[in-house]
Design a protein around this motif. Structure first.
Motif, PDB file in Angstrom:
ATOM      1  N   MET A  45       0.829  -1.204   0.000  1.00 41.95           N
ATOM      2  CA  MET A  45       0.000   0.000   0.000  1.00 41.95           C
ATOM      3  C   MET A  45       0.866   1.259   0.000  1.00 41.95           C
ATOM      4  O   MET A  45       0.617   2.217  -0.746  1.00 41.95           O
ATOM      5  N   LEU A  46       1.910   1.262   0.828  1.00 46.57           N
ATOM      6  CA  LEU A  46       2.815   2.406   0.890  1.00 46.57           C
ATOM      7  C   LEU A  46       3.500   2.645  -0.442  1.00 46.57           C
ATOM      8  O   LEU A  46       3.511   3.768  -0.968  1.00 46.57           O
ATOM      9  N   ILE A  47       4.080   1.588  -1.000  1.00 47.05           N
ATOM     10  CA  ILE A  47       4.816   1.724  -2.255  1.00 47.05           C
ATOM     11  C   ILE A  47       3.886   2.188  -3.373  1.00 47.05           C
ATOM     12  O   ILE A  47       4.233   3.062  -4.164  1.00 47.05           O
ATOM     13  N   SER A  48       2.695   1.621  -3.439  1.00 43.41           N
ATOM     14  CA  SER A  48       1.758   1.940  -4.518  1.00 43.41           C
ATOM     15  C   SER A  48       1.357   3.414  -4.498  1.00 43.41           C
ATOM     16  O   SER A  48       1.476   4.124  -5.504  1.00 43.41           O
ATOM     17  N   PHE A  49       0.890   3.891  -3.350  1.00 42.37           N
ATOM     18  CA  PHE A  49       0.373   5.256  -3.284  1.00 42.37           C
ATOM     19  C   PHE A  49       1.488   6.294  -3.243  1.00 42.37           C
ATOM     20  O   PHE A  49       1.422   7.310  -3.947  1.00 42.37           O
ATOM     21  N   VAL A  50       2.513   6.039  -2.448  1.00 44.42           N
ATOM     22  CA  VAL A  50       3.558   7.045  -2.262  1.00 44.42           C
ATOM     23  C   VAL A  50       4.420   7.180  -3.505  1.00 44.42           C
ATOM     24  O   VAL A  50       4.715   8.296  -3.952  1.00 44.42           O
ATOM     25  N   LEU A  51       4.822   6.053  -4.098  1.00 47.18           N
ATOM     26  CA  LEU A  51       5.682   6.149  -5.276  1.00 47.18           C
ATOM     27  C   LEU A  51       4.947   6.726  -6.478  1.00 47.18           C
ATOM     28  O   LEU A  51       5.546   7.450  -7.286  1.00 47.18           O
ATOM     29  N   LEU A  52       3.655   6.431  -6.621  1.00 45.61           N
ATOM     30  CA  LEU A  52       2.890   7.066  -7.699  1.00 45.61           C
ATOM     31  C   LEU A  52       2.877   8.578  -7.510  1.00 45.61           C
ATOM     32  O   LEU A  52       3.066   9.348  -8.464  1.00 45.61           O
ATOM     33  N   PHE A  53       2.683   9.012  -6.266  1.00 44.85           N
ATOM     34  CA  PHE A  53       2.685  10.439  -5.952  1.00 44.85           C
ATOM     35  C   PHE A  53       4.059  11.047  -6.238  1.00 44.85           C
ATOM     36  O   PHE A  53       4.168  12.121  -6.839  1.00 44.85           O
ATOM     37  N   VAL A  54       5.123  10.363  -5.835  1.00 42.34           N
ATOM     38  CA  VAL A  54       6.479  10.871  -6.035  1.00 42.34           C
ATOM     39  C   VAL A  54       6.795  10.983  -7.515  1.00 42.34           C
ATOM     40  O   VAL A  54       7.272  12.025  -7.994  1.00 42.34           O
ATOM     41  N   PHE A  55       6.524   9.909  -8.287  1.00 38.34           N
ATOM     42  CA  PHE A  55       6.819   9.938  -9.719  1.00 38.34           C
ATOM     43  C   PHE A  55       6.003  11.012 -10.427  1.00 38.34           C
ATOM     44  O   PHE A  55       6.509  11.707 -11.312  1.00 38.34           O
ATOM     45  N   SER A  56       4.739  11.133 -10.049  1.00 37.41           N
ATOM     46  CA  SER A  56       3.880  12.121 -10.705  1.00 37.41           C
ATOM     47  C   SER A  56       4.382  13.536 -10.442  1.00 37.41           C
ATOM     48  O   SER A  56       4.397  14.376 -11.346  1.00 37.41           O
ATOM     49  N   CYS A  57       4.813  13.802  -9.214  1.00 31.94           N
ATOM     50  CA  CYS A  57       5.349  15.129  -8.885  1.00 31.94           C
ATOM     51  C   CYS A  57       6.660  15.394  -9.621  1.00 31.94           C
ATOM     52  O   CYS A  57       6.859  16.467 -10.200  1.00 31.94           O
ATOM     53  N   VAL A  58       7.551  14.400  -9.609  1.00 29.66           N
ATOM     54  CA  VAL A  58       8.868  14.577 -10.229  1.00 29.66           C
ATOM     55  C   VAL A  58       8.748  14.756 -11.738  1.00 29.66           C
ATOM     56  O   VAL A  58       9.415  15.621 -12.338  1.00 29.66           O
ATOM     57  N   LEU A  59       7.884  13.962 -12.384  1.00 26.33           N
ATOM     58  CA  LEU A  59       7.743  14.044 -13.833  1.00 26.33           C
ATOM     59  C   LEU A  59       7.018  15.307 -14.284  1.00 26.33           C
ATOM     60  O   LEU A  59       7.115  15.705 -15.446  1.00 26.33           O
ATOM     61  N   SER A  60       6.287  15.951 -13.381  1.00 26.42           N
ATOM     62  CA  SER A  60       5.583  17.189 -13.748  1.00 26.42           C
ATOM     63  C   SER A  60       6.440  18.426 -13.501  1.00 26.42           C
ATOM     64  O   SER A  60       6.021  19.540 -13.798  1.00 26.42           O
ATOM     65  N   LEU A  61       7.629  18.239 -12.947  1.00 28.22           N
ATOM     66  CA  LEU A  61       8.543  19.352 -12.677  1.00 28.22           C
ATOM     67  C   LEU A  61       9.875  19.097 -13.369  1.00 28.22           C
ATOM     68  O   LEU A  61      10.323  17.956 -13.474  1.00 28.22           O
ATOM     69  N   SER A  62      10.494  20.155 -13.818  1.00 27.81           N
ATOM     70  CA  SER A  62      11.808  20.032 -14.447  1.00 27.81           C
ATOM     71  C   SER A  62      12.885  19.914 -13.372  1.00 27.81           C
ATOM     72  O   SER A  62      12.641  20.259 -12.207  1.00 27.81           O
ATOM     73  N   PRO A  63      14.082  19.428 -13.732  1.00 28.77           N
ATOM     74  CA  PRO A  63      15.176  19.369 -12.744  1.00 28.77           C
ATOM     75  C   PRO A  63      15.469  20.730 -12.129  1.00 28.77           C
ATOM     76  O   PRO A  63      15.795  20.826 -10.941  1.00 28.77           O
ATOM     77  N   GLU A  64      15.346  21.798 -12.926  1.00 25.55           N
ATOM     78  CA  GLU A  64      15.597  23.153 -12.417  1.00 25.55           C
ATOM     79  C   GLU A  64      14.541  23.547 -11.389  1.00 25.55           C
ATOM     80  O   GLU A  64      14.847  24.178 -10.369  1.00 25.55           O
ATOM     81  N   GLN A  65      13.291  23.169 -11.647  1.00 27.49           N
ATOM     82  CA  GLN A  65      12.217  23.479 -10.702  1.00 27.49           C
ATOM     83  C   GLN A  65      12.383  22.695  -9.403  1.00 27.49           C
ATOM     84  O   GLN A  65      12.137  23.223  -8.315  1.00 27.49           O
ATOM     85  N   LEU A  66      12.791  21.425  -9.507  1.00 25.23           N
ATOM     86  CA  LEU A  66      13.029  20.628  -8.305  1.00 25.23           C
ATOM     87  C   LEU A  66      14.157  21.226  -7.469  1.00 25.23           C
ATOM     88  O   LEU A  66      14.070  21.285  -6.240  1.00 25.23           O
ATOM     89  N   ALA A  67      15.212  21.686  -8.160  1.00 23.54           N
ATOM     90  CA  ALA A  67      16.319  22.325  -7.449  1.00 23.54           C
ATOM     91  C   ALA A  67      15.873  23.615  -6.782  1.00 23.54           C
ATOM     92  O   ALA A  67      16.280  23.936  -5.656  1.00 23.54           O
ATOM     93  N   GLU A  68      15.009  24.361  -7.471  1.00 18.62           N
ATOM     94  CA  GLU A  68      14.494  25.612  -6.905  1.00 18.62           C
ATOM     95  C   GLU A  68      13.625  25.337  -5.680  1.00 18.62           C
ATOM     96  O   GLU A  68      13.732  26.036  -4.660  1.00 18.62           O
ATOM     97  N   ALA A  69      12.777  24.314  -5.760  1.00 20.75           N
ATOM     98  CA  ALA A  69      11.924  23.952  -4.623  1.00 20.75           C
ATOM     99  C   ALA A  69      12.772  23.514  -3.433  1.00 20.75           C
ATOM    100  O   ALA A  69      12.470  23.860  -2.285  1.00 20.75           O
ATOM    101  N   LYS A  70      13.854  22.777  -3.718  1.00 24.33           N
ATOM    102  CA  LYS A  70      14.740  22.340  -2.640  1.00 24.33           C
ATOM    103  C   LYS A  70      15.428  23.530  -1.997  1.00 24.33           C
ATOM    104  O   LYS A  70      15.585  23.595  -0.769  1.00 24.33           O
ATOM    105  N   ALA A  71      15.834  24.507  -2.823  1.00 24.26           N
ATOM    106  CA  ALA A  71      16.493  25.702  -2.298  1.00 24.26           C
ATOM    107  C   ALA A  71      15.544  26.540  -1.451  1.00 24.26           C
ATOM    108  O   ALA A  71      15.940  27.148  -0.456  1.00 24.26           O
ATOM    109  N   GLN A  72      14.258  26.557  -1.836  1.00 25.82           N
ATOM    110  CA  GLN A  72      13.256  27.331  -1.091  1.00 25.82           C
ATOM    111  C   GLN A  72      12.819  26.612   0.180  1.00 25.82           C
ATOM    112  O   GLN A  72      12.169  27.210   1.033  1.00 25.82           O
ATOM    113  N   ASN A  73      13.137  25.317   0.286  1.00 25.22           N
ATOM    114  CA  ASN A  73      12.781  24.505   1.460  1.00 25.22           C
ATOM    115  C   ASN A  73      11.277  24.494   1.714  1.00 25.22           C
ATOM    116  O   ASN A  73      10.806  24.633   2.842  1.00 25.22           O
ATOM    117  N   VAL A  74      10.500  24.353   0.626  1.00 20.65           N
ATOM    118  CA  VAL A  74       9.046  24.282   0.731  1.00 20.65           C
ATOM    119  C   VAL A  74       8.594  22.884   0.333  1.00 20.65           C
ATOM    120  O   VAL A  74       9.315  22.147  -0.337  1.00 20.65           O
TER     121      VAL A  74
END
Length: 417
Positions: free
Chosen positions: A252-281
């Protein structure tokens, strides 16, 4: 001292392969313990390393989660004492001195997380009242007191109420995660499949991603109480039933959480992910900013609230049991007096942290992390080769796998610290 004693042995007519409401409720409680506020930062923390490290960690997450928690449950169930909790078992197998040390470290690995959740819960509700409801929130000391005491009251109501609460809040949490994952799919940006990082870069990224993955899926704080409940409910079948429940929890954890993680990562560019990490949000806050979607803006605080609440309940369960076991065994206080003292002290500490609103998240994660990794991954493997009652588990490849993962997690956390 067991704190979940209101469900008696009631496995008449049940077999090892059967599934019932008791199993479902414990599966949901373990899921809720694992899915805390950290899930909102998981896509950024893992995805920022690139797509291929994310794929590798996704493949490893399931075995890591299931095998480690199964090992800890087996360790608790290995005691000759049918009513033994984690503190009893470590003293039984490792001796009084080592047992006390491990038990103290175990408590200190869980308790700071409760302080974090006390602060996070208060901030989430305060922000929601101001920004979404347009209300003037009550004084922080009053708001935090109501929230903390309310959460603890659920635990004091007993195992049945606690499990029912998990059942009520985990379903919407899983549904919202799934819905958000589907919502983001039209925004997916397929990665460049032929761009593979160099071996050294990939190894470093994976090494530093191990602790993030380990603790994002950890429900170790509830495993001792979970194992005791299965022994009370199923008797001699407790080990097999525990493994079955843990397996479904991991799926259950792997199914729901990894789908959420992949969906978020694939909808953002590497630059956007880096920016979000820098903003700590959190990833929801960043998505709300770039999509300007009121649906996400409204869902963000709600997801944070139910995620923090569910994880708070599971971690309070572990901290309360650990405190009771330590104090009642090494003082003259009775079990009831110890339990009351522990509850009062934890309420005061969590309430104080929530009022003061300190910036202590990174430091506490760094202090809690290595101990959790040692207890969840390393210690059960050591016990397999030291404790006669666990000798049937020796020689398994899974032992070496979980030991290596645990050592990697500890070393990566210390490296980051």
């Amino acid at each position: 001292m067991s704190i979940t004693q209101d469900i008696p042995l009631s496995n008449e007519g049940e077999t090892l392969s059967s599934w019932n409401k008791h199993d479902t409720r414990w599966m949901l409680s373990l899921f809720g313990t694992a899915v805390g506020a950290g899930i909102l930062f998981l896509p950024i923390n893992i995805g920022a390393g690139g797509f291929w490290p994310l794929v590798v960690m996704a493949l490893l997450a399931g075995p890591m989660t299931f095998i480690a928690h199964r090992g800890l449950a087996r360790f608790v169930l290995s005691s000759a004492n049918d009513k033994a909790d984690f503190t009893d078992v470590v003293e039984e197998h490792f001796g009084r001195s080592a047992g006390v040390l491990i038990s103290v470290l175990y408590f200190l690995s869980i308790f700071p997380i409760l302080l974090i959740y006390g602060v996070g819960l208060t901030n989430t509700v305060d922000s929601f009242m101001v920004n979404q409801l347009g209300m003037v929130p009550p004084p922080r000391i009053l708001l935090s007191g109501i929230l903390v005491i309310g959460m603890v009251a659920i635990m004091l109501a007993g195992e049945k109420v606690m499990l029912k609460t998990f059942e009520v809040i985990v379903y919407p949490l899983a549904a919202i995660l799934f819905g958000l994952s589907l919502y983001l799919m039209p925004h997916w940006q397929l990665p460049q499949w032929d761009v593979v990082p160099e071996f050294g870069e990939l190894s470093l990224t994976l090494w530093l991603a191990v602790p993030v993955t380990v603790f994002a899926f950890s429900h170790a704080a509830a495993i001792s109480s979970f194992a005791q409940a299965q022994r009370r409910h199923y008797g001699q079948q407790a080990s097999g039933k525990s493994e079955r429940i843990l397996k479904r929890t991991s799926i259950m954890l792997i199914s729901f959480v990894l789908l959420f993680v992949f969906s978020c990562v694939l909808s953002l560019s590497p630059e956007q992910l880096a920016e979000a990490k820098a903003q700590n949000v959190s990833v929801l806050s960043y998505l709300a900013n770039i999509h300007d979607n009121p649906f996400i803006v409204l869902l963000g605080p709600f997801i944070a609230f139910i995620a923090i609440t569910s994880s708070f309940l599971g971690h309070f369960l572990g901290a309360r049991e650990s405190f009771n076991g330590l104090v009642s065994k090494h003082t003259k206080l009775s079990e009831k007096s110890t339990d009351k003292l522990g509850i009062v002290l934890m309420i005061i500490c969590i309430w104080f942290a929530a009022v003061m609103n300190p910036s202590i998240l990174g430091m506490m994660e760094a202090l809690s992390g290595p101990v959790i990794a040692m207890i969840l991954f390393v210690m059960p493997v050591i016990a397999i080769y030291k404790v006669p009652a666990m000798k049937q588990y020796r020689g398994k490849v899974s032992n070496y796998f979980v030991l290596v993962v645990g050592l990697l997690a500890v070393s990566a956390i210390l490296f980051n610290f």
